[in-house]
Design an enzyme around this catalytic site. Structure first.
Site, short mmCIF file in Angstrom:
data_model
loop_
_atom_site.label_atom_id
_atom_site.label_comp_id
_atom_site.label_asym_id
_atom_site.label_seq_id
_atom_site.Cartn_x
_atom_site.Cartn_y
_atom_site.Cartn_z
N HIS A 114 0.83 -1.20 0.00
CA HIS A 114 0.00 0.00 0.00
C HIS A 114 0.87 1.26 0.00
O HIS A 114 0.68 2.16 -0.83
CB HIS A 114 -0.90 -0.02 1.24
CG HIS A 114 -1.81 1.16 1.37
ND1 HIS A 114 -3.13 1.13 0.99
CD2 HIS A 114 -1.59 2.42 1.85
CE1 HIS A 114 -3.68 2.31 1.23
NE2 HIS A 114 -2.76 3.11 1.75
N GLU A 115 1.83 1.32 0.92
CA GLU A 115 2.68 2.51 1.00
C GLU A 115 3.60 2.64 -0.21
O GLU A 115 3.94 3.75 -0.62
CB GLU A 115 3.48 2.51 2.30
CG GLU A 115 2.62 2.51 3.57
CD GLU A 115 1.61 3.63 3.63
OE1 GLU A 115 1.82 4.68 2.99
OE2 GLU A 115 0.58 3.45 4.31
N HIS A 163 1.83 4.62 -2.81
CA HIS A 163 2.00 6.06 -2.60
C HIS A 163 3.39 6.52 -3.03
O HIS A 163 3.55 7.54 -3.71
CB HIS A 163 1.82 6.38 -1.11
CG HIS A 163 0.41 6.38 -0.63
ND1 HIS A 163 -0.57 7.16 -1.18
CD2 HIS A 163 -0.18 5.69 0.40
CE1 HIS A 163 -1.71 6.96 -0.52
NE2 HIS A 163 -1.50 6.08 0.43
N GLU A 205 -4.49 7.86 -3.12
CA GLU A 205 -5.03 6.62 -2.55
C GLU A 205 -5.40 5.62 -3.65
O GLU A 205 -5.33 4.40 -3.43
CB GLU A 205 -6.24 6.93 -1.68
CG GLU A 205 -6.65 5.81 -0.76
CD GLU A 205 -5.62 5.48 0.32
OE1 GLU A 205 -5.74 4.39 0.92
OE2 GLU A 205 -4.70 6.29 0.55
#
EC number: 3.4.17.19
Length: 489
Positions: free
Chosen positions: A254-255, A258, A284
């Site tokens: 997830h990170e 980003h 996101e």
């Protein structure tokens, strides 16, 4: 030197200082000694004062009046600078500094209160932050809705009315899907212990597999996973749990979504307003599509199953199909960041509604825990057992990030649109993912979304990439198809 070039030179220095301020935040979350909290609060306040003074410098107004945009990039730079200048000019410098100091203090108070399961210890700090953020939002909004001013900080152009309509359309189908799944046998679960060192070794491999450039990045541990920085210095954090390696692996993916967005922005935009993600909703969308549509796909989880067997041996899952169901298991839980795809947005909608009530004054801070617990029991059908599983679980309100939560669900909606377009453009993508090769998927996202940075407006970024205006339909269709197959609906 043209007025435009003078303006951009000044703004680049401001952006560089902003990156330094961000590094203070990363340090606070990872390696800062606990006793330094009061000094760090003053440092944050000082940096906020310097940045605010630069952002409202009268010379910017003069340059904006005379600067000539010779191309679309220059026009976009000026658009962002004008928006930032006009917003910042409405906020008194003393207020900007006070917000920076109080949110730095409140963050540490929240972290200790969370560890101690002590809501009462946090509420006075939260109340102070809320009052300051209300004052800021009112200064920006004038006669308009202060909550819309807060939203606009993270998703330019979005309004509470628009998001409420979108989320209202999502809720019935999500609740119906969750209900249908609950009538089925549960998916299998992992068994065993997964050493932290092995988790971190595999999480590094996962970060690399998704295109994270460690020459310009780091992976550290923190209480709450996050990504920080842009351009040539983009850092992420993750966390480990010896009983649940998925927490580490999917927080990392997830990170990385980003971080790759920031790393892949056109380098010509470095240290300019275009050199960062255009909005938190678009940001996101990258983290969620990396984590879910790619990282939790049947093809990629088949590859991950082999990696975990090699590193951890037997962990109670017999086949790649069972592992796919395990990774995507729909189960009751308290924690938003650990929620399955079906229920995740219900966690966000709870926060969206509560923070609107806090900002409007319909909900008092002293009543927040009770309101949270009542809403959670109504939405999820069971009671919150402790504050760290309830109102204290998220860092956002301690940092003054009111208006941030809805961008998580908006990002999911955007990811649904992007995933539909990606699959149309790369129909044999699963062949790559089954080998752990995400390059065509991440390359598509880099080309269609990430490289543009702030060049286009948020909704325009998604529309250009997906071929149509963003809507919740593709996300809901994807969820119903995926989980219908897993659970035989």
């Amino acid at each position: 030197m043209s007025d435009y070039n003078e303006l951009m030179g000044f703004v680049r220095e401001t952006e560089a200082l902003s990156q330094v301020a961000g590094r203070l935040g990363w340090d606070q979350e990872t390696v800062m000694p606990g006793g330094a909290v009061e000094q760090r609060a003053e440092e944050h306040g000082a940096m906020a004062s310097v940045l605010h003074a630069r952002r409202i410098d009268p010379r910017i107004g003069g340059w904006l009046e005379t600067a000539v945009a010779e191309d679309d990039v220059a026009a976009a730079q000026i658009r962002h600078i004008r928006r930032s200048f006009e917003r910042a000019a409405k906020v008194p410098a003393q207020l900007a500094s006070a917000i920076a100091r109080e949110t730095s203090r409140a963050h540490r108070i929240w972290a200790q209160a969370r560890a101690d399961e002590d809501v009462a210890a946090f509420l006075p700090a939260l109340d102070k932050v809320l009052q300051l953020k209300r004052e800021e939002a009112q200064a920006i909004a004038g006669r308009a809705d202060p909550y819309d001013a807060m939203l606009d900080d993270y998703e330019p152009g979005a309004t509470a009315a628009q998001l409420s309509a979108m989320f209202g359309a999502m809720r019935p189908r999500l609740v119906a899907l969750r209900g249908a799944i609950r009538d089925k046998d549960p998916a299998p679960m992992l068994r065993g212990t997964f050493p932290e060192g092995e988790q971190m070794a595999l999480t590094r491999d996962l970060a690399l597999a998704f295109g994270y450039d460690l020459n310009n990045g780091r992976i550290d541990k923190a209480l709450h996973p996050f990504s920080s920085g842009s351009g040539l210095d983009v850092r992420i954090t993750t966390r480990t749990n010896v009983d649940d390696p998925f927490n580490c692996f999917y927080s990392t993916i997830h990170e990385v979504g980003h971080a790759c967005y920031e790393q892949n922005i056109d380098r010509d935009y470095l240290l300019t307003p275009l050199g960062a993600g255009v909005s938190m909703g678009v940001h996101e969308s990258q983290s969620r599509i990396y984590e879910n549509q790619i990282g939790r796909s049947r093809a990629f989880t088949g590859w991950l199953f082999g990696q975990m067997k090699d590193r951890f041996g037997d962990f109670g899952i017999a086949s790649a199909d069972d592992f796919f169901a395990c990774v995507n298991r729909v189960a009751d839980g308290f924690i938003r960041t650990e929620a399955d795809e079906v229920q995740y947005n219900l966690h966000v909608l709870l926060r969206f509604d509560l923070e609107q009530a806090l900002v409007s004054g319909d909900l008092l801070v002293r009543d927040l825990e009770a309101a949270w617990n009542d809403r959670f029991a109504s939405d999820f059908g069971f009671a919150v057992d402790k504050p760290s599983h309830g109102v204290l679980q998220d860092v956002h309100w301690s940092e003054g990030l009111f208006g941030y939560f809805p961008t998580y669900s908006l990002g999911n909606v955007y990811a649904g649109c992007l995933h539909t377009a990606l699959r149309a453009d790369v129909p044999d993508l699963d062949d790559d993912l089954a080998r752990g090769d995400t390059s065509r998927a991440t390359g598509w996202l880099s080309d269609k979304v990430q490289r543009h940075g702030g060049l286009y407006a948020p909704r325009d970024v998604i529309a250009r990439a997906s071929g149509g205006a963003p809507s919740e339909g593709p996300l809901l269709d994807y969820l119903e198809a995926k989980f219908g197959a897993i659970y035989g609906l």
